[in-house]
Design a protein around this motif. Structure first.
Motif, PDB file in Angstrom:
ATOM      1  N   ILE A   1       0.838  -1.198   0.000  1.00  0.00           N
ATOM      2  CA  ILE A   1       0.000   0.000   0.000  1.00  0.00           C
ATOM      3  C   ILE A   1       0.875   1.251   0.000  1.00  0.00           C
ATOM      4  CG2 ILE A   1      -1.646   1.341   1.375  1.00  0.00           C
ATOM      5  CD1 ILE A   1      -2.808  -1.348   2.334  1.00  0.00           C
ATOM      6  N   MET A   2       1.935   1.230   0.790  1.00  0.00           N
ATOM      7  CA  MET A   2       2.846   2.372   0.830  1.00  0.00           C
ATOM      8  C   MET A   2       3.480   2.627  -0.528  1.00  0.00           C
ATOM      9  SD  MET A   2       4.603   1.668   4.564  1.00  0.00           S
ATOM     10  CE  MET A   2       5.837   2.960   4.423  1.00  0.00           C
ATOM     11  N   ILE A   3       3.898   1.570  -1.201  1.00  0.00           N
ATOM     12  CA  ILE A   3       4.498   1.716  -2.530  1.00  0.00           C
ATOM     13  C   ILE A   3       3.505   2.346  -3.501  1.00  0.00           C
ATOM     14  CG2 ILE A   3       5.338   0.417  -4.534  1.00  0.00           C
ATOM     15  CD1 ILE A   3       6.579  -1.567  -2.498  1.00  0.00           C
ATOM     16  N   MET A   4       2.271   1.892  -3.464  1.00  0.00           N
ATOM     17  CA  MET A   4       1.241   2.436  -4.356  1.00  0.00           C
ATOM     18  C   MET A   4       0.981   3.913  -4.058  1.00  0.00           C
ATOM     19  SD  MET A   4      -1.352  -0.841  -4.299  1.00  0.00           S
ATOM     20  CE  MET A   4      -2.626  -0.009  -5.244  1.00  0.00           C
ATOM     21  N   LEU A   5       0.947   4.273  -2.781  1.00  0.00           N
ATOM     22  CA  LEU A   5       0.720   5.666  -2.421  1.00  0.00           C
ATOM     23  C   LEU A   5       1.875   6.564  -2.872  1.00  0.00           C
ATOM     24  CD1 LEU A   5      -0.743   5.246   1.191  1.00  0.00           C
ATOM     25  CD2 LEU A   5      -1.944   6.196  -0.788  1.00  0.00           C
ATOM     26  N   VAL A   6       3.099   6.079  -2.720  1.00  0.00           N
ATOM     27  CA  VAL A   6       4.256   6.860  -3.142  1.00  0.00           C
ATOM     28  C   VAL A   6       4.256   7.035  -4.660  1.00  0.00           C
ATOM     29  CG1 VAL A   6       6.780   6.912  -3.232  1.00  0.00           C
ATOM     30  CG2 VAL A   6       5.628   6.220  -1.132  1.00  0.00           C
ATOM     31  N   LEU A   7       3.900   6.000  -5.387  1.00  0.00           N
ATOM     32  CA  LEU A   7       3.806   6.109  -6.847  1.00  0.00           C
ATOM     33  C   LEU A   7       2.745   7.132  -7.245  1.00  0.00           C
ATOM     34  CD1 LEU A   7       4.126   2.364  -7.935  1.00  0.00           C
ATOM     35  CD2 LEU A   7       5.715   4.216  -8.493  1.00  0.00           C
ATOM     36  N   CYS A   8       1.613   7.110  -6.564  1.00  0.00           N
ATOM     37  CA  CYS A   8       0.565   8.103  -6.844  1.00  0.00           C
ATOM     38  C   CYS A   8       1.070   9.510  -6.563  1.00  0.00           C
ATOM     39  CB  CYS A   8      -0.675   7.818  -6.000  1.00  0.00           C
ATOM     40  SG  CYS A   8      -1.629   6.378  -6.527  1.00  0.00           S
ATOM     41  N   GLY A   9       1.785   9.672  -5.440  1.00  0.00           N
ATOM     42  CA  GLY A   9       2.335  10.978  -5.102  1.00  0.00           C
ATOM     43  C   GLY A   9       3.327  11.455  -6.151  1.00  0.00           C
ATOM     44  N   LEU A  10       4.157  10.546  -6.651  1.00  0.00           N
ATOM     45  CA  LEU A  10       5.132  10.889  -7.679  1.00  0.00           C
ATOM     46  C   LEU A  10       4.438  11.368  -8.949  1.00  0.00           C
ATOM     47  CD1 LEU A  10       8.117  10.898  -8.543  1.00  0.00           C
ATOM     48  CD2 LEU A  10       7.837   8.506  -9.240  1.00  0.00           C
ATOM     49  N   ALA A  11       3.394  10.669  -9.344  1.00  0.00           N
ATOM     50  CA  ALA A  11       2.639  11.056 -10.543  1.00  0.00           C
ATOM     51  C   ALA A  11       1.969  12.413 -10.362  1.00  0.00           C
ATOM     52  CB  ALA A  11       1.596   9.982 -10.867  1.00  0.00           C
ATOM     53  N   LEU A  12       1.455  12.671  -9.168  1.00  0.00           N
ATOM     54  CA  LEU A  12       0.784  13.944  -8.898  1.00  0.00           C
ATOM     55  C   LEU A  12       1.768  15.115  -8.906  1.00  0.00           C
ATOM     56  CD1 LEU A  12      -1.615  12.664  -6.118  1.00  0.00           C
ATOM     57  CD2 LEU A  12      -2.348  13.720  -8.273  1.00  0.00           C
ATOM     58  N   VAL A  13       2.966  14.896  -8.380  1.00  0.00           N
ATOM     59  CA  VAL A  13       3.984  15.951  -8.420  1.00  0.00           C
ATOM     60  C   VAL A  13       4.383  16.249  -9.864  1.00  0.00           C
ATOM     61  CG1 VAL A  13       6.361  16.546  -7.805  1.00  0.00           C
ATOM     62  CG2 VAL A  13       4.864  15.484  -6.113  1.00  0.00           C
ATOM     63  N   ALA A  14       4.499  15.208 -10.670  1.00  0.00           N
ATOM     64  CA  ALA A  14       4.807  15.405 -12.091  1.00  0.00           C
ATOM     65  C   ALA A  14       3.693  16.203 -12.770  1.00  0.00           C
ATOM     66  CB  ALA A  14       4.989  14.054 -12.776  1.00  0.00           C
ATOM     67  N   LEU A  15       2.446  15.881 -12.436  1.00  0.00           N
ATOM     68  CA  LEU A  15       1.310  16.615 -12.991  1.00  0.00           C
ATOM     69  C   LEU A  15       1.341  18.077 -12.566  1.00  0.00           C
ATOM     70  CD1 LEU A  15      -1.414  16.773 -14.457  1.00  0.00           C
ATOM     71  CD2 LEU A  15      -2.509  15.950 -12.347  1.00  0.00           C
ATOM     72  N   GLN A  16       1.654  18.331 -11.274  1.00  0.00           N
ATOM     73  CA  GLN A  16       1.721  19.710 -10.798  1.00  0.00           C
ATOM     74  C   GLN A  16       2.806  20.481 -11.521  1.00  0.00           C
ATOM     75  OE1 GLN A  16      -0.332  21.171  -7.798  1.00  0.00           O
ATOM     76  NE2 GLN A  16       0.147  22.550  -9.478  1.00  0.00           N
ATOM     77  N   SER A  17       3.944  19.848 -11.762  1.00  0.00           N
ATOM     78  CA  SER A  17       5.027  20.501 -12.495  1.00  0.00           C
ATOM     79  C   SER A  17       4.577  20.888 -13.903  1.00  0.00           C
ATOM     80  CB  SER A  17       6.247  19.582 -12.569  1.00  0.00           C
ATOM     81  OG  SER A  17       6.798  19.361 -11.290  1.00  0.00           O
ATOM     82  N   CYS A  18       3.848  19.986 -14.536  1.00  0.00           N
ATOM     83  CA  CYS A  18       3.343  20.270 -15.884  1.00  0.00           C
ATOM     84  C   CYS A  18       2.354  21.435 -15.870  1.00  0.00           C
ATOM     85  CB  CYS A  18       2.674  19.027 -16.467  1.00  0.00           C
ATOM     86  SG  CYS A  18       3.805  17.682 -16.844  1.00  0.00           S
ATOM     87  N   ILE A  19       1.491  21.481 -14.866  1.00  0.00           N
ATOM     88  CA  ILE A  19       0.519  22.572 -14.753  1.00  0.00           C
ATOM     89  C   ILE A  19       1.235  23.907 -14.623  1.00  0.00           C
ATOM     90  CG2 ILE A  19      -1.226  23.597 -13.238  1.00  0.00           C
ATOM     91  CD1 ILE A  19      -2.181  20.738 -12.635  1.00  0.00           C
ATOM     92  N   TYR A  20       2.240  23.970 -13.757  1.00  0.00           N
ATOM     93  CA  TYR A  20       2.978  25.214 -13.574  1.00  0.00           C
ATOM     94  C   TYR A  20       3.737  25.603 -14.846  1.00  0.00           C
ATOM     95  CZ  TYR A  20       2.106  25.264  -8.523  1.00  0.00           C
ATOM     96  OH  TYR A  20       1.523  25.335  -7.280  1.00  0.00           O
ATOM     97  N   PHE A  21       4.282  24.619 -15.522  1.00  0.00           N
ATOM     98  CA  PHE A  21       5.019  24.892 -16.763  1.00  0.00           C
ATOM     99  C   PHE A  21       4.088  25.511 -17.805  1.00  0.00           C
ATOM    100  CE2 PHE A  21       6.378  23.554 -21.020  1.00  0.00           C
ATOM    101  CZ  PHE A  21       7.652  24.114 -21.065  1.00  0.00           C
ATOM    102  N   VAL A  22       2.921  24.922 -17.970  1.00  0.00           N
ATOM    103  CA  VAL A  22       1.962  25.416 -18.962  1.00  0.00           C
ATOM    104  C   VAL A  22       1.469  26.810 -18.588  1.00  0.00           C
ATOM    105  CG1 VAL A  22      -0.330  25.045 -19.954  1.00  0.00           C
ATOM    106  CG2 VAL A  22       1.233  23.122 -19.698  1.00  0.00           C
ATOM    107  N   LYS A  23       1.169  27.028 -17.295  1.00  0.00           N
ATOM    108  CA  LYS A  23       0.670  28.330 -16.867  1.00  0.00           C
ATOM    109  C   LYS A  23       1.730  29.408 -17.022  1.00  0.00           C
ATOM    110  CE  LYS A  23      -2.008  28.595 -13.198  1.00  0.00           C
ATOM    111  NZ  LYS A  23      -3.291  29.009 -13.810  1.00  0.00           N
ATOM    112  N   ASN A  24       2.989  29.077 -16.748  1.00  0.00           N
ATOM    113  CA  ASN A  24       4.058  30.060 -16.915  1.00  0.00           C
ATOM    114  C   ASN A  24       4.286  30.384 -18.385  1.00  0.00           C
ATOM    115  OD1 ASN A  24       4.736  30.618 -14.248  1.00  0.00           O
ATOM    116  ND2 ASN A  24       6.046  28.835 -14.076  1.00  0.00           N
TER     117      ASN A  24
END
Length: 453
Positions: free
Chosen positions: A420-443
């Motif tokens: 479960i911990m591994i799955m949660l960390v993977l989800c967190g990693l994907a979400l951080v990547a998504l946030q980076s993309c959002i900021y890149f596009v907005k900038n």
């Protein structure tokens, strides 16, 4: 989107050389008085929250006749209490002021932590954990709000990272103090776990006295007015952070919740931070179950938490050097994911010392990402309300994470929990990547439209 922070490279407001030189006495007061006091308060906050891990190795659960699932529930209620009073607590902060409100909080949760020595059954345990959570509600965002009244936005991100040393330093010291205090077992008619709760709670009370005596305040006025402190008076251009003057209203909370562009921040914080909760509670017990004494188990458990500190420093340095916060957060999460996957894969096939090493590595990298991620969030926070929501998302993750390690698999060292911990960390990693993309596009959008970033 005008006048917006450059999301990927950090804040853009700079203090000119003359202003910075003029503000140095105030900055020294903040760096050598305000920040250390708040870090110390955070350390005892974390001690009172996590010392149950050492108490469990001292026979606390059997003494009050509860099982592991009840311990999980008690911790869950504690985190729920933090969430319930998080925003109301900060509304009170704006009216009472940081010195009195923060000091009162530390005093109250210190007293409650000490009173845990009288817990005798399941009901008493659940009640005290719930009240402890209510008493701790608001300390983190209140401290961050206080820091925001002393520093510019650019300076604030680094100080927030330093502030979190209190949390992780408290976690590192907790098992060591537990190992020492367990040696008092039987002294004065108290069990070792009672000495842990009593003396560490008293430490919080002492810190609350230091806070009320030494913590200075800055009275935030209007942007056109100067900012006064206990000992200095400087112009607003030096340190004024406009978000520090805003109250945490329901309107601000609603706007924060409905800002979908920052949802990945909230969700990533909750997902990855959830995995730290079972580690802080059960690592000493896991090591003790390998055949070590309770004192040695607590000492060994402290190693991973101590490793956390240089790990945090390294990633913070790398973040400042590269100015790529999102990328460094992802790197730190990957460095946590690797030992986690290895632990889940090889644990059944290795000896006890190898298991200790693996659990130590997991604990060492578990939160290396968090101060940088938090600083990245702070760069883009526009109000105290947003800071409160961020803290609430982290606390919600911790609350959910209390149920990851269950008693039915404790004898097998939690293979399902680790998955479960591994799955949660993977989800967190994907979400951080998504946030980076959002900021890149907005900038990019801001730049193309000629708006200031």
């Amino acid at each position: 989107m005008g006048n917006q922070t450059n999301f990927t490279s950090g804040p853009v407001n700079h203090v000119n050389e003359q202003d910075h030189k003029h503000s140095s006495p105030v900055r020294r007061m903040a760096d050598f008085r305000v920040l250390p006091l708040l870090v110390l308060g955070f350390a005892v906050y974390q001690l009172d929250r996590t010392n149950i891990a050492s108490a469990l190795t001292g026979g606390f659960a059997s003494a009050i006749s509860v099982n592991q699932n009840t311990i999980n529930l008690g911790n869950q209620l504690m985190f729920l209490g933090v969430i319930v009073l998080e925003i109301p607590s900060n509304m009170v902060l704006q009216r009472v002021g940081p010195r009195y409100w923060i000091s009162a909080q530390v005093f109250i949760f210190g007293v409650i932590a000490s009173l845990q020595i009288f817990v005798r059954d399941r009901t008493g345990f659940l009640l005290t954990r719930s009240i402890l959570g209510l008493a701790e509600a608001g300390y983190i965002p209140a401290a961050m709000y206080t820091l925001s009244t002393w520093y510019t936005k650019e300076e604030l991100t680094k100080r927030i990272a330093i502030f979190f040393f209190g949390m992780f330093g408290g976690s590192a010291v907790s098992p060591l103090l537990g190992a020492a205090l367990l040696k008092l077992d039987g002294k004065g008619g108290l069990s070792g776990w009672q000495w842990i709760f009593l003396l560490e709670g008293i430490c919080s009370v002492v810190v609350s006295i230091l806070l009320i005596s030494l913590l200075p305040e800055r009275k935030q006025e209007t942007p056109e007015q100067s900012i006064s402190s206990d000992e200095e008076s400087v112009s607003k251009s030096e340190t004024w952070n406009k978000t520090a003057n805003e109250t945490v209203s329901l309107d601000v909370v609603c706007k924060t919740f409905t800002n979908i562009y920052k949802w990945p921040h909230f969700l990533a914080t909750a997902c990855v931070f959830a995995t730290w909760s079972p580690l802080t509670t059960y690592t000493p017990s896991i090591i003790m179950s390998l055949g070590f004494s309770r004192i040695k188990a607590n000492t060994l458990a402290a190693v991973g938490s101590l490793i956390t500190l240089p790990v945090i420093v390294f990633f913070a340095w790398l973040s400042d050097k590269t100015r790529k916060r999102g990328l460094i957060v992802m790197l730190a999460i990957v460095c946590y994911l690797i030992p986690l996957v290895i632990l889940r894969s090889v644990q059944p096939h290795v000896g006890k010392w190898s298991r200790v090493g693996l659990w130590t590595a997991v604990n060492g990298f578990a939160v290396g990402y968090h101060p940088i991620h938090n600083a990245w969030i702070q760069v883009n926070c526009r109000s105290p309300g947003e800071r409160s929501i961020i803290v609430m998302s982290a606390t919600a993750g911790l609350m959910a994470g209390t149920q990851i390690f269950r008693s039915d698999e404790s004898a097998e060292f939690y293979p399902r929990g680790l998955l479960i911990m591994i799955m949660l960390v993977l989800c967190g990693l994907a979400l951080v990547a998504l946030q980076s993309c959002i900021y890149f596009v907005k900038n990019r959008s801001n730049s193309d439209s000629g708006q200031e970033t």
